[in-house]
Design a protein around this motif. Structure first.
Motif, PDB file in Angstrom:
ATOM      1  N   ARG A 281      -5.062  -1.316   7.578  1.00 46.02           N
ATOM      2  CA  ARG A 281      -4.977  -2.357   6.552  1.00 46.02           C
ATOM      3  C   ARG A 281      -4.146  -1.890   5.374  1.00 46.02           C
ATOM      4  O   ARG A 281      -4.254  -0.758   4.943  1.00 46.02           O
ATOM      5  N   GLY A 282      -3.342  -2.792   4.868  1.00 44.29           N
ATOM      6  CA  GLY A 282      -2.498  -2.482   3.722  1.00 44.29           C
ATOM      7  C   GLY A 282      -3.084  -3.065   2.455  1.00 44.29           C
ATOM      8  O   GLY A 282      -4.295  -3.272   2.347  1.00 44.29           O
ATOM      9  N   ALA A 283      -2.216  -3.352   1.482  1.00 41.54           N
ATOM     10  CA  ALA A 283      -2.683  -3.776   0.160  1.00 41.54           C
ATOM     11  C   ALA A 283      -2.396  -5.241  -0.120  1.00 41.54           C
ATOM     12  O   ALA A 283      -2.481  -5.674  -1.261  1.00 41.54           O
TER      13      ALA A 283
ATOM     14  N   ALA B  22     -20.247   1.655  20.272  1.00 44.52           N
ATOM     15  CA  ALA B  22     -19.353   0.617  19.751  1.00 44.52           C
ATOM     16  C   ALA B  22     -20.139  -0.585  19.256  1.00 44.52           C
ATOM     17  O   ALA B  22     -21.216  -0.889  19.774  1.00 44.52           O
ATOM     18  N   ASP B  23     -19.576  -1.255  18.275  1.00 43.60           N
ATOM     19  CA  ASP B  23     -20.126  -2.537  17.860  1.00 43.60           C
ATOM     20  C   ASP B  23     -19.927  -3.493  19.030  1.00 43.60           C
ATOM     21  O   ASP B  23     -18.796  -3.783  19.428  1.00 43.60           O
ATOM     22  N   THR B  24     -21.033  -3.961  19.554  1.00 42.24           N
ATOM     23  CA  THR B  24     -20.959  -4.780  20.765  1.00 42.24           C
ATOM     24  C   THR B  24     -20.229  -6.093  20.539  1.00 42.24           C
ATOM     25  O   THR B  24     -19.779  -6.721  21.491  1.00 42.24           O
ATOM     26  N   ALA B  25     -20.084  -6.491  19.279  1.00 41.10           N
ATOM     27  CA  ALA B  25     -19.376  -7.754  19.022  1.00 41.10           C
ATOM     28  C   ALA B  25     -17.876  -7.551  18.986  1.00 41.10           C
ATOM     29  O   ALA B  25     -17.118  -8.519  18.932  1.00 41.10           O
TER      30      ALA B  25
ATOM     31  N   HIS C   6      -5.407  -9.066  10.286  1.00 38.13           N
ATOM     32  CA  HIS C   6      -5.775  -9.282  11.687  1.00 38.13           C
ATOM     33  C   HIS C   6      -4.641  -8.797  12.582  1.00 38.13           C
ATOM     34  O   HIS C   6      -3.501  -8.675  12.154  1.00 38.13           O
TER      35      HIS C   6
ATOM     36  N   ASP D 248      -9.718  -0.264   9.831  1.00 43.70           N
ATOM     37  CA  ASP D 248      -9.565   0.216   8.445  1.00 43.70           C
ATOM     38  C   ASP D 248      -8.213   0.831   8.145  1.00 43.70           C
ATOM     39  O   ASP D 248      -7.547   0.492   7.177  1.00 43.70           O
TER      40      ASP D 248
ATOM     41  N   PRO E 294      -3.405  -9.099  -0.284  1.00 39.49           N
ATOM     42  CA  PRO E 294      -4.755  -9.545  -0.666  1.00 39.49           C
ATOM     43  C   PRO E 294      -5.401 -10.491   0.342  1.00 39.49           C
ATOM     44  O   PRO E 294      -5.748 -11.619   0.011  1.00 39.49           O
ATOM     45  N   PHE E 295      -5.530 -10.035   1.567  1.00 43.46           N
ATOM     46  CA  PHE E 295      -6.268 -10.804   2.570  1.00 43.46           C
ATOM     47  C   PHE E 295      -6.685  -9.834   3.666  1.00 43.46           C
ATOM     48  O   PHE E 295      -6.280  -8.670   3.656  1.00 43.46           O
ATOM     49  N   THR E 296      -7.449 -10.342   4.596  1.00 43.03           N
ATOM     50  CA  THR E 296      -7.932  -9.509   5.697  1.00 43.03           C
ATOM     51  C   THR E 296      -6.837  -9.412   6.766  1.00 43.03           C
ATOM     52  O   THR E 296      -6.309 -10.429   7.206  1.00 43.03           O
TER      53      THR E 296
ATOM     54  N   VAL F  64      -9.923  -8.247  13.710  1.00 43.14           N
ATOM     55  CA  VAL F  64      -9.613  -7.637  12.416  1.00 43.14           C
ATOM     56  C   VAL F  64      -9.021  -6.254  12.675  1.00 43.14           C
ATOM     57  O   VAL F  64      -9.498  -5.511  13.539  1.00 43.14           O
TER      58      VAL F  64
ATOM     59  N   LYS G 286       0.834  -1.204   0.000  1.00 43.22           N
ATOM     60  CA  LYS G 286       0.000   0.000   0.000  1.00 43.22           C
ATOM     61  C   LYS G 286       0.865   1.249   0.000  1.00 43.22           C
ATOM     62  O   LYS G 286       0.597   2.217  -0.704  1.00 43.22           O
TER      63      LYS G 286
END
Lengths: 737, 737
Positions: free
Chosen positions: A298-300, A609-612, A306, A295, A302-304, A292, A210
Motif C-alpha cells: 500500500r502506498g500513500a 491464514a485468514d479463512t476469508a 486493491h 500491507d 488516500p484510499f484502500t 485488498v 509514499k
C-alpha cells in the motif's frame, strides 16, 4: 633469487626515503617525497576550482532540454567541446549512429467502471523558469514497444518476481491484463520485463507519493518532492542483457555497423509501457476491486489499495518514432609525458531527459571544472605522467549508449591502455558515495582523507564513516563500522557509464559522487532544473567542488603514480566477504526451504491464514542440495596468500609492471560471460538480472543460487574460481618479477 | 518419611488407574476415569450451546446505547439478571456509587493560520440501523480534565516517551502547547499523561488512516475500517496507578465509602483531552509547519506531515458533568456440591461506550450461553464440585470500575475463596487468544486441544499453534514454535476486568477470546453495532460458541477437578524466560549506552546528520552498571527444584491441598506493591507504566531497568526474588504434605 632481490630493494627503499611521511599522509604508489610533491600539485589544482564557475556551467548547460538526438543536445556537445579546447585539451566529438525512439502517440484512459483520461503532462511552474520550455520530451518510457491494448488492470506492487508469487497465491493471473506497478525497489525496466514474463500485455509505472511524493516530503515547488503531476521518464531497455544501442551489441554503432532487426533485439520488450504521475494513477487504483493489497504494497494515496482485476479496464495506446539518430560523445585528451599509452579515463554523460541540471549536468560541470583546473596546471608547466582522457557521453539516459558504443568501438585499445575509468553522474549535497573495483578502495580512502567536507569541515572520509556507523542497523554492525579503518566502496551494478568499461572490458573503474542531503522528486522530470538545483541540491555548488576534488585528485594520483596505486589485498578481503555471503545464502536457502516445505506439508499456512482471504499456501520447492564451494574457497585461499603484503612489494616502484597491474582486473573476466547474458564478462560484478541497477556480486553464482539453478551454481562456482585462480597466478607472477 | 509415603502413594495411583487414557486425552487434576466423565459432561455442555441464541443475545443487548449510568445500562443489567435467573442461577445486582463524567461542552477549533471547527460527530449511516439512535455518548475521552486552552499545535507522533526524546533533539518544546497524537502503539491514556509530563496544556488524539482507516482496509460501511468521521472514545484514567473509581482506591465504592477529592485523585490528569476523527485532524495537521516529521511518524493522510509548532493555533474547550452514578454488577452463583467455599469466578462486562455489539456484548453473550448450558446441565442433575460465580460487570469502559469495586469490596473473601477468575471481553472470528497466570497454561492447552475451530475443523490449539509459527519473525523463532508442545499463554497487562483479581489480589486468572480475522475500526465508536458485527466480526456466531466452549470447559474443569489443575512447572519455565530477558535487557542497555555515548563523544551524530535538518545529537547517558541478578537467579533455582515433577506429585488427589494450591499465586504478591503504584501487588505481571494495556513482566525490575533507575532495579530484584522464594518454600511445604 629474483624474489630476494625484490625484498632487498624494498628494504632499501623503505629505509632511504628520508623524512618519513606521517601515516595519514602516505599515498599508495608514491614514495614519501613523491607524495609531498603530489599533494602540492593537488593543492594547486584545488585553487583553480571555482564553485561559482561550476554553478554557471550547470545553469548554462541545463538551460534548455537537451536529450540525445535533439538540436540542443548537439549544441551542448559542441559547447563542451569548446570548453575542453579552451582549457587547452585536445578534444573532438566522436559520433555514433544509434537507435532512439521518441513518442508519437501516448494515450492512457480508463474505460470502465468510470472513465478517466490521463493527463500525461507535467505543468509549467512559475517558480521553475525552464519548466515551460519548448523541446521537452514528453513523459514516456524509452524502448516501450508500440502497442494498442485494452484490458483489465491489475496492481502488482513494485512488479518484482516475489510480487507475482504473492499474486499467484491470491489467485490473480496477469495474463492478458495490463499491470500497474509502483516505481521503486527495482530498476524501472525490471517491472515491465517481469510483467511480460508473466503474460501481461501492457505495463503502467507510477510514482506513489509514499515513495516519491508528499509522504517523502513537501512537494515541488514548495519542497523538493514529486508533486502530483510529476513523472519519472526513463529507459526500460533490458540492459542487464546488454546496454548501448540495442541493434549493435558488442560493436560500435558506426554508420556502417551491422545492425539487428529491432524486433529481434534481445534487450527490447514486446509490450507497451508508460510512466505516469500519481495524479493519473489515483483514479485507476481507486477504481480497482478484488482483494485488498497486502500491507507492504500500500502506498500513500488516500484510499484502500486493491489488487484487481475486476471491472476496471484501461486502454493504453503508444506509438514511437524509431529513428536512428546521432550520438555525440566528446573526447578530450591531455597527453601523458612518460606513459602516453596509459590512459586515465574520466567520464560523465551530457545528455538529459529534459534539462537535467542535476542529472547529468551537476556531475558534468564538476568534470569540466577538473579539466579547466588541469588545463591551468598545464599552462603552469604541469605534465601528467600518463594520458588523461576526459569524456562527455551522449545517450546515457536511453541506455548508456554513448559510452557503450565508444567502449565497444575501442575495446582492444582500452584493454591495452585504460588504467582506470572514473565516472560521475548526478551530484548533490551530502556524503561521498564511491563504488567500483575494490583494488582501488585504498586509493579512494586516501583521496577522501585529504578532502574537506564543505559543511562539516572534517574530511569527506570521516563524514562518510560517521554516516556508515549511524546507518548500520544493528549494534554489531555499528561496532564493526566503528572499528573499520576507512570506508568500504560499494560494488558496481549499473545505471551509469562505467558499466561497459568494468563489466564488458575489465577496466578498473570507479564511480564517485556526493548525495544523501539532496533528496527530491525531480529525477527525469521537467523539474530537474537549475531553479530546483539551487534550492534543493547543492545551493552553493560546494559539493560540485568536492566532486571535482575527489575525481580530480583520484585521476591525478593515478596519472602521476610511478607505481599504480592498486591494492589487491582489499580486493581479496572484499571477495572473501562475498564468498562468505554466498555460502550463507546457500545455507539459509537450504534451511528456509526445508522449513517452508515443512510448514506447507503440515498445513500451517492454511490453518494460520485468514479463512476469508482465500490465500493459497506457497508451493513447496525442491530441497536445496549441499553445494560444493571448495573451488571458490581454494581459489580465494590462493588469492589470500599472494595478496599478503603484495602492495608493499610493489610500492617500491616497478614501473615496468604497471601495465600488468592495471590489466590484472581483466583476469577476472570470463570468455563466456554470464549465463544468458554473455556481454557481461566480469565474474565479480554485474547488474542483477531482476534488480537492474542493483549489483549482484559474483553474479553467476549468486543468481544461480537465488533462482535455484543448482547445476548452474556449480558451473558458475567453477567459472568464478577459475577467474580468481587466474588473478592469483597472474599476481604471483608479478610479484616474482 | 512423609515424602517417601507421598511417592509410594503416587506410584500406587499411577499403577492402578486402570484403562489408561491416551496422552492427548489426559486432564491435569483428573484421574483417567474422572477425565472420561468430565469429557462426557463437556460434550453435554456443548450440546446446549446455540450460535443463533448467542446472535440473538448480541442483537438484543446491543440494541441501544448502554453506557454506565444510563437508563439503558441499568436495563441491560436487569435483563442479564433475569437471564441468569431463568437459567436457574442464584443472581443479584450489586450496585456501587462511582464517579463517571460525561461531556457538557466539547469545542475544538483551529484559529490560525486558517480557521476550522471540528465536527466531533459520527454520522448515522443507513447501512447501520442503530447508528442514528438517541442516547449515544458523544465522542470524548473519559476523565479528561475540564479546560479551555488556546495554544500552538505540535504533532507528537504516538505521544510516547521516545517521541519526546526526538522532539527534544529537533528543538521542539511542547510546554504551553497543545499536542496532537495518533492513536496506537500505546494505550490511549499514556499519550496525555506523557504530554502533561512534558508541559503540554492540552492533548488531541486522532485515528490516523494508516493505523485505523483506509490504509488498513475498506472503510465502513463498505468495509470494516474506520471511515473519516469515526472516533475512538475511551478512558484516559491513569489506571496503571490504580483502576476503578478514582475516588476510592483500595476500597469498594459503597454509598458511604470515604472518597478522595476528585482534584486530588492521583490517577486523573490535569489537562483537557479530546479524541477526534481523521476528518477533523486533517486540516489541523495539514496546516502545521516546522520540521517535516520523521518517516516513522507519518501517517496516511495525503500531505506531508510536519511537527510544528508555528502559526497553527487551536482552541480546545471541554467541560464535563462530574456526577456520582450507580454502577450495576450482576453476580450469579451456582453453589458447589462439595466445596461451596471454593469459587470459580467467570466475568465479562456489560457496559458499552455506545451499542457495543462486539465490545463487550459478544463476550457477554458467550458467557450467558455458558450459564444457560450449565443451567440445563443442572436441570439434568449436574452439580459442580465447586461454586460457580458468573459476573456481568458494569463500568468497565471508564476504568474497570464495576469489577474493581466488587473485588476491593470483597478482597478478603476472594483471597480465601476464589480459585480462579476467567475473563472475556470482545470476541470475534479467528484464533484463540489466552493470557493469564502461567500455572494455568497446561490447563488452557488441554482445553484448547479438545475444541474444534469452526472454520478449519482442527483444534483451536492446533490453529493457534500454526499462527504462532507463521507469525514468528525469524527462522529460529519459527523452529522454536514448531518444536514447542502446545501454546504459550500471554502475560496479562490491563484493559479488561481481570486486573484487580490478578494484580491486586493474586487470584489466578485467565483471559480468553478469539480474534485476528475480525479487524476493523468500530472499536468504541457508534459503529460497534449488531449490523457491523454480523458483517465483519463473527457472522455465524460460531466463535461465540467457541468462546462459550473454551471458557465453559475451563470453568467446569476447574470446578470439578478433585485436584486443582495448576502446573507450577509452566510458571517456573515462563519466569525463567522473563529473568533471561531481564539479564539480556541489562546487557543490551549497557552495550548500547556505551556505544551511543561513544558515537556522541566522537561527534558521529553531527557528522552523519543532514546539516540542513538541525537535529541535535542525543544527550549522553550515564554508563549502565553491572546489576546483581543473583537473588532472582537463586530464587528461580529454588523454584526449579521444587516444581520438577510437582504436578505429578499432586495429581494423585490431595483435595485437602486445593486451597493452598489456588492461594499459591498470592505468594507472588508484595505488600508494598510496585514503586509509585502500591495498588499493583503482583511481582510478575502489571500493565506498563508507559504502555498502559501492554504488560510488563517482573514489572518492578523491568521498568526500573528501562527507566534507568539502577538502585531501584536492585531493590526490585530483591522484592521479586523474595516473592519467588516465598512461592518455592510454599510449594515445597505443599509437596512435603
Amino acid at each position: 633469487m629474483k624474489k630476494t632481490l625484490f625484498y632487498r630493494l624494498l628494504a632499501i627503499c623503505v629505509c632511504t626515503s628520508g623524512t618519513l611521511l606521517a601515516q595519514d599522509k602516505k599515498m599508495l604508489g608514491y614514495t614519501d617525497s613523491e607524495a609531498v610533491r603530489q599533494q602540492q600539485l593537488e593543492a594547486r589544482f584545488d585553487q583553480h576550482l571555482s564553485s561559482s564557475h561550476i554553478g554557471e556551467a550547470i545553469k548554462s548547460l541545463s538551460s534548455q532540454p537537451h536529450h540525445i538526438g535533439s538540436a540542443r543536445g548537439k549544441a551542448v556537445a559542441e559547447d563542451i567541446l569548446q570548453r575542453f579546447k579552451s582549457y587547452g585539451w585536445d578534444a573532438e566529438i566522436v559520433t555514433y549512429q544509434v537507435l532512439f525512439p521518441t513518442p508519437k502517440e501516448r494515450l492512457l484512459e480508463m474505460t470502465g467502471p468510470t472513465s478517466y483520461k490521463a493527463v500525461l503532462k507535467e505543468p509549467a511552474l512559475k517558480e521553475d523558469g525552464t519548466s515551460g520550455q519548448e523541446g521537452q520530451l514528453p513523459t514516456y518510457n524509452c524502448w516501450s514497444a508500440d502497442g494498442d491494448v485494452t484490458a483489465p488492470l491489475v496492481f502488482v506492487n513494485y512488479g518484482l518476481p516475489e510480487d507475482y508469487e504473492y499474486l499467484e497465491r491470491a489467485g490473480v493471473d496477469v495474463r492478458g491484463k495490463i499491470v500497474i506497478a509502483k516505481y521503486g525497489r527495482s530498476w524501472r525496466g525490471t517491472k515491465p520485463k517481469v510483467a511480460q514474463e508473466h503474460g501481461a500485455i501492457g505495463c503502467i509505472i507510477y510514482s506513489d507519493p509514499k515513495d516519491d511524493g508528499y509522504f517523502a516530503g513537501d512537494v515541488y515547488p514548495q519542497g523538493a518532492f514529486k508533486n502530483e503531476y510529476g513523472v519519472q521518464r526513463g529507459s526500460i531497455m533490458d540492459m542487464v542483457i546488454y546496454p548501448g544501442d540495442p541493434l549493435t551489441p558488442n560493436v560500435g554503432s558506426t554508420a556502417n555497423a551491422k545492425r539487428l532487426d529491432r524486433l529481434q533485439a534481445p534487450n527490447l520488450l514486446k509490450i507497451p509501457v508508460l510512466p505516469i504521475s500519481y495524479h493519473d494513477a489515483a483514479p485507476l487504483l481507486k477504481a480497482l476491486d478484488g482483494p485488498v493489497a497486502p500491507d507492504a504494497w500500500r502506498g500513500a494515496l488516500p484510499f484502500t489499495y486493491h489488487i484487481g482485476p475486476g471491472k476496471t479496464k484501461v486502454h493504453l495506446k503508444l506509438a514511437f518514432d524509431w529513428q536512428i539518430r546521432p550520438c555525440h560523445n566528446v573526447i578530450a585528451k591531455l597527453k601523458g609525458a612518460e606513459e602516453p599509452d596509459q590512459w586515465v579515463v574520466r567520464g560523465n554523460h551530457h545528455d538529459a531527459w529534459v534539462n537535467g541540471a542535476a542529472d547529468p549536468i551537476s556531475g558534468m560541470a564538476a568534470l569540466l571544472e577538473e579539466a579547466k583546473a588541469i588545463g591551468e596546471l598545464s599552462k603552469e608547466g604541469f605534465k601528467p605522467r600518463r594520458t588523461l582522457v576526459y569524456c562527455a557521453w551522449d545517450g546515457e539516459e536511453p541506455g548508456l549508449i554513448g559510452s557503450t558504443e565508444w567502449v565497444e568501438d575501442h575495446a582492444a585499445e582500452l584493454q591495452e591502455k585504460a588504467v582506470v575509468y572514473i565516472n560521475s553522474d548526478s551530484n548533490g549535497r551530502g556524503f561521498l558515495n564511491a563504488s567500483g573495483s575494490h583494488a582501488l578502495e585504498t586509493l579512494v580512502n586516501q583521496v577522501g582523507r585529504d578532502i574537506i567536507d564543505p559543511q562539516t569541515k572534517v574530511s569527506i572520509l570521516a563524514r562518510r564513516q560517521a554516516a556508515d556507523v549511524l546507518r548500520a542497523a544493528t549494534v554489531k554492525q555499528k561496532k564493526e563500522k566503528l572499528s573499520r579503518q576507512g570506508i568500504a566502496i560499494s560494488a558496481m551494478g549499473s545505471g551509469s557509464d562505467y558499466s561497459s568499461f568494468l563489466q564488458h572490458l575489465g577496466v578498473p573503474s570507479l564511480d564517485l559522487g556526493f548525495g544523501g542531503e539532496d533528496a527530491g522528486g525531480e529525477y527525469h522530470s521537467i523539474y530537474d532544473s537549475y531553479d530546483n538545483y539551487v534550492r534543493f541540491k547543492d545551493p552553493t555548488f560546494s559539493y560540485g567542488v568536492a566532486l571535482s576534488q575527489t575525481a580530480g585528485h583520484t585521476a591525478l594520483r593515478i596519472a602521476n603514480a610511478v607505481t599504480l596505486p592498486f591494492d589487491f589485498r582489499k580486493l581479496y578481503e572484499t571477495v572473501n566477504g562475498y564468498v562468505n555471503e554466498l555460502t550463507e545464502l546457500a545455507s539459509d536457502l537450504r534451511e528456509t526451504t526445508a522449513l517452508e516445505n515443512q510448514l506447507i506439508r503440515e498445513n500451517k499456512y492454511q490453518l494460520a491464514a485468514d479463512t476469508a482471504k482465500h490465500l493459497s499456501p506457497p508451493a513447496p520447492r525442491a530441497a536445496v542440495p549441499y553445494i560444493d564451494f571448495s573451488p571458490l574457497q581454494n581459489a580465494l585461499a590462493g588469492l589470500d596468500t599472494v595478496t599478503q603484503g603484495f602492495s608493499g612489494k610493489l610500492a617500491t616502484g616497478k614501473p615496468q609492471l604497471n601495465k600488468q597491474l592495471y590489466q590484472a582486473e581483466q583476469q577476472l573476466l570470463s570468455d563466456k560471460g554470464l549465463p544468458s547474458r554473455p556481454w557481461y564478462k566480469h565474474t565479480l560484478y554485474a547488474p542483477g538480472f531482476y534488480t537492474g541497477y542493483g549489483v549482484k556480486t559474483i553474479p553467476g553464482v549468486r543468481e544461480a543460487l537465488e533462482q535455484r539453478r543448482w547445476k548452474e551454481a556449480g558451473e558458475q562456482i567453477d567459472a568464478a574460481a577459475a577467474a580468481i585462480n587466474r588473478l592469483a597466478k597472474y599476481l604471483q607472477a608479478l610479484s616474482n618479477n
